[in-house]
Enzyme design. Sequence first.
Site, PDB file in Angstrom:
ATOM      1  CG  PHE A  14      -1.430  -1.388   1.435  1.00  0.00           C
ATOM      2  CD1 PHE A  14      -2.488  -2.038   0.670  1.00  0.00           C
ATOM      3  CD2 PHE A  14      -1.136  -2.151   2.764  1.00  0.00           C
ATOM      4  CE1 PHE A  14      -3.078  -3.130   0.872  1.00  0.00           C
ATOM      5  CE2 PHE A  14      -1.531  -3.349   2.853  1.00  0.00           C
ATOM      6  CZ  PHE A  14      -2.358  -4.036   2.098  1.00  0.00           C
ATOM      7  CB  CYS A  15       2.244   3.508  -1.640  1.00  0.00           C
ATOM      8  SG  CYS A  15       1.978   3.093  -3.358  1.00  0.00           S
ATOM      9  CG  ASN A  16       2.899   3.078   5.269  1.00  0.00           C
ATOM     10  OD1 ASN A  16       4.121   3.019   5.634  1.00  0.00           O
ATOM     11  ND2 ASN A  16       1.920   3.607   5.820  1.00  0.00           N
TER      12      ASN A  16
END
Length: 863
Positions: free
Chosen positions: A425-427
């Site tokens: 999740f781009c984290n």
Amino acid sequence: MPLQEATEKESLNFNQLCTFESFEEVWSHYGYKSDFKDVIEREFSRTKGITYLDHAGTTLYPESLVREFYQDISRNVYGNPHSHNPSSRLTHDTVEHVRYRILQHFNTTPDKYSVIFTSGCTAALKLVAESFPWRPPTATEPASQFCYLTDNHTSVVGIRGVTSALGVVSLPVSPEEIEARARDVAQSECSSCQTPHLFCYPAQSNFSGRKYSLGYVRGIQARKLYPACDSQGRWFVVLDAASFASCSPLDLQEHPADFVPFSFYKMFGFPTGLGALLVRNDTAALLRKAYFGGGTAAAYLAGENYYVPTPNMANRFEDGTVSFLDIIALNHSFDALHTLTGGMDKVQLHTFGLARYTYMLLSSLCHGNGQPVAQIYSDSEFENPSTQGAILNFNLTDCHGQIVGYSQVDKLASLFNIHVRTGCFCNTGACQLFLGTTNQDVKSNLQAGHVCGDDVDLVNGRPTGSVRVSFGYMSTFRDCQNFLNFIVDCFVEKPVEVDQVKLERLKSNTSSRGSSQCLLTVLTNGEPKHIDNREHASTDPVVNECGGKAITKEAKSQGKAQYLTNIYIYPIKSCAAFEVTDWPVCPLGLLHDRGWMVVNGNGVCLNQKREPRLCLIHPQIYLPSNTLLLQASGMDTISVPLENHNEPHQSHGVCQSKLCGDRVQTVDCGDEAASWLSEFLGQPCRLIRQSPDFIRNMKKGHEKGVLSTALSLVNEAQYLMINHASVDLLQRHITSRQESSDHQPLDIHELVSRFRANLVISGLEPFEEDDWSHLIIGNTHFQVAGRCGRCQIIGVDQNTGAKTKEPLLSLSAYRKGKVTFGVYLVHQSLDGYHLQMFLYVWTQNYFKQTWLGFHFILSVCIL
């Protein structure tokens, strides 16, 4: 007991748990209206058969939003906002109104924040990175620091790519360090150290849904929290609201972050490709920008390195033409959100309840051998919506405790038409924290062929990502039920078991029923309340057309008298005049003059340039009955209260609009007036009045020493006065220009009506009024605030609504391009808001003061 019987019994127990009745036992805030089910079927019929659980990726738009937007752009012509033609002005005004609605949504005002439109949250963060005044180290001051929470989106961490080349220190901070390493008091500021530092953190983690304390904003700014407490200089805060704003109310008055980036598709589903950066005006002056595009310059030279940016904050940072149709769509997005839900407080409670219930059952669900079905990644047990958002992140495990790859879960979910999100999740920071992945693991996984966004879910049996489900304001209990049944059917080793001890403990949380302590209170703007002086307006008349005289200094010596011939008020801005013979005055001018205005479906003020048929609406005011009557040919007459002391209209209530560059606070007058206006004008409209506790000050005339004066919804000043002799002269000029044509000459009364004046005087020389500085009516002094510039509105026939070229052409030709006609007035004193009613009658030898009821003298001072 036979195995089949045991399986049926356990499944029955789970089915009994996964019911709406059991949900209501632990959460009472479901839906928004009694017809919530009908709303979902009507607005989201396209989702029938689909369980959509990726609202943190993008939420869904209601069908009415797109329908209303289509009708809007089909009905109106929106031009480039950088032009000045009517279609462009409509675009400009609508865009400005949207900016205000955005600030209102976050409980702040244009005095505190500016709205810069971007292509999304990422572009907003990039803008901060490129314009923040980073400083390298010097012999006397340390370098700027870029500090960020490790639980941050890639787009925040990516700022490091800009700062690393500038000698700026990058410092990742774990969530535990912020408070653990804090100081009890704010650190004393070294006056000589002005090095700017930037701290970035998410209001809500897009990975786990954890809500970080909004108090961090002031804590960092005051240098009480780590890392600000360990470094001298000035600290600024970026509050990433992209995930938070989708389901939670954000109060920027209470938590004044310096920069707030977000994307609108996460809030509304439509439009996409549009975001914004909210910038505190106190911080804006620090920002530096190298590139300049169209619309950002006050002046520049092509042949010399000379460039001066426009003073307007938003214009300075919005290179080129903004995506104005998408911005206009936001009007309908806000309308739909408010109409369907009633506000973000209710959205927060609804979505949290669904997420909490899903968490309770999923975390309690076990395989037949007692092994948990899911490993949930969360810092809380979903006790309270103030600390946890509507996001649930997990990996599934088999009956042996081994992780089930997220890719397998995603593929099976798709077969059941259940839409979830998988990966990191781009984290990466949060993903590493919860999965226990080291930096070396990430590098090794890359060498093994795993890259962000692929379906390599396990490397050496260890997960590279997880599964995320998230809820939106239109999510239903059926979505929870479908998801949980999918997990049970596809991934649970039978017989199904439930950890009853854990489930009962989760149920018993005292805040789980969503008591009032979970609600976020929307604060008022903290501004002092202003007394509505209009309530104390005089009921004494100002002037009377029968015998009221005007005298100039020259006339005193020549025995020449001037008369006030007409008094007009315009209760609704741009609608027909209401002629009176006497009328009360108040601190804003003539009582109820331009007290109301009509706005279109986007909240933009309508005038006769945009809607000439407004002149066919005839408002009348009856003071004894406290009513405003609306009349028009072919329409039934309706009445509107002059002062509505009831609560504001539930759907629209107190709102803000823009008028002549000023933002004004207004109150909606209800659905009956809106329906009447919409039917007559053939487009969605609403009637709004100026809020009684709002003060709008005049800007015109300061160069002449005119004091700031309170205004109604007038354009420039409290009163507009024209000279009958000037009208006569203009009519003769028009007639001479039209002698060779077939045009019907303008009647003098019709020509007077075109200029929409409050006061009409006679007995003067043409355009003599241009040189006045003061007037006196009775004992009340009026100051001339300036000449009235004219536009194409004077070309609208006030009897038919037809547009003509006269008198604008003749006025421009006669006055050699100086297109002014009439003068603006403001009163300087009201003697307690009661005028003394005397008439000074000039004779050849002396003044005679006589009490004549409603008769007034108009005396004039010449410059």
